[in-house]
Write a protein that holds these residues in place. Structure first.
Motif, PDB file in Angstrom:
ATOM      1  N   ALA A   1       0.837  -1.204   0.000  1.00 10.76           N
ATOM      2  CA  ALA A   1       0.000   0.000   0.000  1.00 10.76           C
ATOM      3  C   ALA A   1       0.871   1.253   0.000  1.00 10.76           C
ATOM      4  CB  ALA A   1      -0.939  -0.006   1.207  1.00 10.76           C
ATOM      5  N   SER A   2       1.954   1.243   0.760  1.00 14.94           N
ATOM      6  CA  SER A   2       2.829   2.424   0.772  1.00 14.94           C
ATOM      7  C   SER A   2       3.462   2.633  -0.602  1.00 14.94           C
ATOM      8  CB  SER A   2       3.893   2.327   1.873  1.00 14.94           C
ATOM      9  OG  SER A   2       4.912   1.418   1.546  1.00 14.94           O
ATOM     10  N   ALA A   3       3.840   1.550  -1.277  1.00 13.53           N
ATOM     11  CA  ALA A   3       4.428   1.671  -2.619  1.00 13.53           C
ATOM     12  C   ALA A   3       3.393   2.192  -3.619  1.00 13.53           C
ATOM     13  CB  ALA A   3       4.976   0.319  -3.066  1.00 13.53           C
TER      14      ALA A   3
ATOM     15  N   GLY B   1      -0.088   9.883  -2.842  1.00 12.71           N
ATOM     16  CA  GLY B   1      -0.500   9.850  -1.438  1.00 12.71           C
ATOM     17  C   GLY B   1       0.710   9.746  -0.522  1.00 12.71           C
ATOM     18  N   TYR B   2       1.576  10.749  -0.600  1.00 12.60           N
ATOM     19  CA  TYR B   2       2.884  10.682   0.057  1.00 12.60           C
ATOM     20  C   TYR B   2       2.799  10.645   1.581  1.00 12.60           C
ATOM     21  CZ  TYR B   2       4.148  12.083  -4.653  1.00 12.60           C
ATOM     22  OH  TYR B   2       4.261  12.152  -6.013  1.00 12.60           O
TER      23      TYR B   2
ATOM     24  N   LEU C   1       2.334   4.590   6.478  1.00 12.94           N
ATOM     25  CA  LEU C   1       2.242   3.142   6.380  1.00 12.94           C
ATOM     26  C   LEU C   1       3.626   2.498   6.403  1.00 12.94           C
ATOM     27  CD1 LEU C   1      -0.600   2.651   3.734  1.00 12.94           C
ATOM     28  CD2 LEU C   1      -0.747   2.474   6.234  1.00 12.94           C
ATOM     29  N   ALA C   2       4.583   3.113   5.720  1.00  9.17           N
ATOM     30  CA  ALA C   2       5.949   2.574   5.719  1.00  9.17           C
ATOM     31  C   ALA C   2       6.523   2.596   7.134  1.00  9.17           C
ATOM     32  CB  ALA C   2       6.829   3.374   4.763  1.00  9.17           C
ATOM     33  N   ASN C   3       6.242   3.652   7.866  1.00  6.62           N
ATOM     34  CA  ASN C   3       6.697   3.736   9.250  1.00  6.62           C
ATOM     35  C   ASN C   3       6.057   2.630  10.089  1.00  6.62           C
ATOM     36  OD1 ASN C   3       8.149   5.073  11.444  1.00  6.62           O
ATOM     37  ND2 ASN C   3       6.105   5.591  12.175  1.00  6.62           N
TER      38      ASN C   3
ATOM     39  N   ALA D   1       8.845   9.001   0.135  1.00  6.27           N
ATOM     40  CA  ALA D   1       7.671   9.798   0.473  1.00  6.27           C
ATOM     41  C   ALA D   1       8.073  11.105   1.152  1.00  6.27           C
ATOM     42  CB  ALA D   1       6.730   8.994   1.373  1.00  6.27           C
ATOM     43  N   LEU D   2       9.011  11.025   2.067  1.00  5.09           N
ATOM     44  CA  LEU D   2       9.455  12.226   2.785  1.00  5.09           C
ATOM     45  C   LEU D   2      10.122  13.219   1.834  1.00  5.09           C
ATOM     46  CD1 LEU D   2      10.759  10.542   6.042  1.00  5.09           C
ATOM     47  CD2 LEU D   2       8.731  12.012   5.810  1.00  5.09           C
TER      48      LEU D   2
END
Length: 179
Positions: free
Chosen positions: A76-78, A85-86, A92-94, A114-115
């Motif tokens: 989902a994060s990818a 949706g950064y 989500l990655a965190n 994302a960051l």
């Protein structure tokens, strides 16, 4: 019935017939909507086909069934990175990093990207550093580090990071452009 469809879908996917495999996984998910693993596999195929919206929809079903599944959250994060949706991708990655069985390195790479896109450069630099502590040979982490350093005005360090990226992965587009 589902077992036969699964075997056929997996054979098709292994043979590169991703659209046909995806179509079978849609049928499988309709027949067994309570199985998160089927929704995840459908989402993986959609991601490979660059169908990020449908991928995210399939992942929503999987997350309703297994809200702390690290593989679902990572994909989902990818997909969110691909759709803009950064902030949610970073979140989500965190989350994946703190789950048992989660791919911490992949989560750090997604979070760093994302960051960067959120222009949170100091945080992206820290995340890239954490990724490099896990694997010094990660070209993407070096490239993220270089982009963050450049954005922070640390140009010489950025050049060194881009050079390291290119040493690890010659022809890496973002590093070539940013260098």
């Amino acid at each position: 019935m589902i077992e036969a469809l699964l075997e056929q879908a997996d054979r098709l996917a292994a043979g590169g017939q991703l659209e046909k495999a995806r179509d079978l996984y849609v049928q499988i998910c309709q027949q067994a909507p309570h199985r998160a693993c089927y929704w995840l596999r459908l989402a993986e195929l959609q991601y490979e086909l660059d169908q990020f919206g449908p991928c995210l929809q399939a992942l929503e079903y999987a997350l309703r069934l297994e809200p702390r599944n690290p593989a679902v959250l990572l994909l989902a994060s990818a997909a969110l990175l691909e759709t803009g949706g950064y902030a949610q991708a970073a979140q989500l990655a965190n989350q994946v990093q703190h789950l048992e069985g989660g791919n911490r390195l992949a989560a750090l790479l997604n979070q760093g990207m994302a960051l960067l896109r959120l222009e949170r450069f100091a945080e992206a630099l820290a995340v890239a550093g954490a990724a490099l502590e896990l694997d010094e040979t990660q070209a993407v982490a070096h490239s993220t580090r270089g982009s963050a350093l450049f954005s922070l005005g640390r140009c010489e360090e950025a050049l060194a990071a881009f050079d390291r990226t290119l040493a690890l992965r010659p022809g890496h587009g973002p590093a070539l452009i940013n260098r």
